[in-house]
Design a protein around this motif. Structure first.
Motif, PDB file in Angstrom:
ATOM      1  N   SER A 175       0.817  -1.220   0.000  1.00 20.39           N
ATOM      2  CA  SER A 175       0.000   0.000   0.000  1.00 20.39           C
ATOM      3  C   SER A 175       0.846   1.263   0.000  1.00 20.39           C
ATOM      4  O   SER A 175       0.410   2.313  -0.467  1.00 20.39           O
ATOM      5  CB  SER A 175      -0.932   0.015   1.222  1.00 20.39           C
ATOM      6  OG  SER A 175      -1.861  -1.040   1.130  1.00 20.39           O
ATOM      7  N   GLU A 176       2.062   1.179   0.535  1.00 25.65           N
ATOM      8  CA  GLU A 176       2.949   2.343   0.589  1.00 25.65           C
ATOM      9  C   GLU A 176       3.705   2.597  -0.718  1.00 25.65           C
ATOM     10  O   GLU A 176       4.293   3.655  -0.883  1.00 25.65           O
ATOM     11  CB  GLU A 176       3.938   2.191   1.737  1.00 25.65           C
ATOM     12  CG  GLU A 176       3.292   2.307   3.098  1.00 25.65           C
ATOM     13  CD  GLU A 176       4.235   2.048   4.249  1.00 25.65           C
ATOM     14  OE1 GLU A 176       5.398   1.624   4.015  1.00 25.65           O
ATOM     15  OE2 GLU A 176       3.821   2.266   5.396  1.00 25.65           O
ATOM     16  N   ALA A 177       3.714   1.644  -1.631  1.00 24.65           N
ATOM     17  CA  ALA A 177       4.428   1.827  -2.906  1.00 24.65           C
ATOM     18  C   ALA A 177       3.796   2.985  -3.675  1.00 24.65           C
ATOM     19  O   ALA A 177       2.582   3.160  -3.685  1.00 24.65           O
ATOM     20  CB  ALA A 177       4.362   0.554  -3.734  1.00 24.65           C
ATOM     21  N   ARG A 178       4.648   3.784  -4.308  1.00 22.99           N
ATOM     22  CA  ARG A 178       4.190   4.975  -5.034  1.00 22.99           C
ATOM     23  C   ARG A 178       4.928   5.114  -6.357  1.00 22.99           C
ATOM     24  O   ARG A 178       6.099   4.752  -6.473  1.00 22.99           O
ATOM     25  CB  ARG A 178       4.477   6.246  -4.223  1.00 22.99           C
ATOM     26  CG  ARG A 178       3.773   6.313  -2.898  1.00 22.99           C
ATOM     27  CD  ARG A 178       2.300   6.674  -3.076  1.00 22.99           C
ATOM     28  NE  ARG A 178       1.597   6.653  -1.805  1.00 22.99           N
ATOM     29  CZ  ARG A 178       0.749   5.702  -1.435  1.00 22.99           C
ATOM     30  NH1 ARG A 178       0.524   4.681  -2.211  1.00 22.99           N
ATOM     31  NH2 ARG A 178       0.143   5.753  -0.286  1.00 22.99           N
ATOM     32  N   VAL A 179       4.227   5.681  -7.321  1.00 18.72           N
ATOM     33  CA  VAL A 179       4.864   6.063  -8.579  1.00 18.72           C
ATOM     34  C   VAL A 179       5.480   7.435  -8.374  1.00 18.72           C
ATOM     35  O   VAL A 179       4.828   8.352  -7.860  1.00 18.72           O
ATOM     36  CB  VAL A 179       3.841   6.100  -9.746  1.00 18.72           C
ATOM     37  CG1 VAL A 179       4.504   6.629 -11.011  1.00 18.72           C
ATOM     38  CG2 VAL A 179       3.266   4.710  -9.972  1.00 18.72           C
ATOM     39  N   VAL A 180       6.749   7.554  -8.723  1.00 17.29           N
ATOM     40  CA  VAL A 180       7.484   8.814  -8.586  1.00 17.29           C
ATOM     41  C   VAL A 180       7.854   9.285  -9.979  1.00 17.29           C
ATOM     42  O   VAL A 180       8.364   8.509 -10.787  1.00 17.29           O
ATOM     43  CB  VAL A 180       8.752   8.600  -7.732  1.00 17.29           C
ATOM     44  CG1 VAL A 180       9.568   9.880  -7.647  1.00 17.29           C
ATOM     45  CG2 VAL A 180       8.396   8.078  -6.352  1.00 17.29           C
TER      46      VAL A 180
END
Length: 183
Positions: A175-180
């Motif tokens: 859930s903490e993974a993000r697209v940067v």
């Protein structure tokens, strides 16, 4: 202990194999000034076991725990990057495509549950009975849409379930993974 780069989330070097993120299907479309990477923290007990890429199209990286053999893993962490968004497809559309593929290969062997979803991602789990020589397997995964890419992160274990704490930890991590986006 978390790797140094993971203090704020590791930027998996998903673009090592890609010269640029391409906004269109590769048929001469414009190249964006921004590239996308996946920020995802993992600890130092994981080691890269396999990787493959087709430049400007697809990349996969597979990790196993230190000491495990890729050919006989107990736990597997997989990160995929499809570098072309299919216009109009939602994260749920992508999941439904994966379900259809699995059902073709192993009818009735897999149980799916959506854990959480929003406009840009879907978090889900599945578990399967042995099929086609595959062992019992439990997987929790997240599909994340970027502007130019579709990322999929999978955690798999050769088991039919995770213990409650282990499941909660993987839900948190995924859930903490993000697209940067980077210039």
């Amino acid at each position: 202990m978390i790797k140094d780069a993971a203090r704020t989330g590791i930027l998996l070097w998903l673009w090592t194999f890609f010269s640029l993120a391409v906004a269109h299907s590769g048929l001469g479309g414009p190249v964006p000034a921004v590239r996308e990477e996946l920020a995802f923290a993992y600890d130092e007990t994981w080691q890269l076991a396999s990787q493959a890429a087709t430049p400007n199209r697809y990349m996969i990286m597979e990790f196993v725990r230190q000491g495990d053999d890729f050919r006989d893993w107990k736990e597997l962490l997989t990160v995929q990057n499809f570098s072309h968004r299919l216009d109009g497809r939602t994260p749920e559309d992508h999941l439904n495509g994966l379900k259809a593929l699995r059902e073709q290969r192993c009818p009735g062997a897999t149980t799916w549950t959506v854990i959480d979803k929003d406009d840009a991602s879907i978090l889900y789990e599945w578990w399967a009975e042995p099929c086609l020589g595959w062992p019992d397997q439990y997987e929790i995964a997240r599909i994340i849409l970027g502007q130019f890419n579709v990322f999929i992160i999978h955690y798999a274990k050769k088991s039919t379930r995770l213990d409650v704490r282990e499941r909660a930890e993987w839900i948190r991590r995924l859930s903490e993974a993000r697209v940067v986006r980077r210039m």
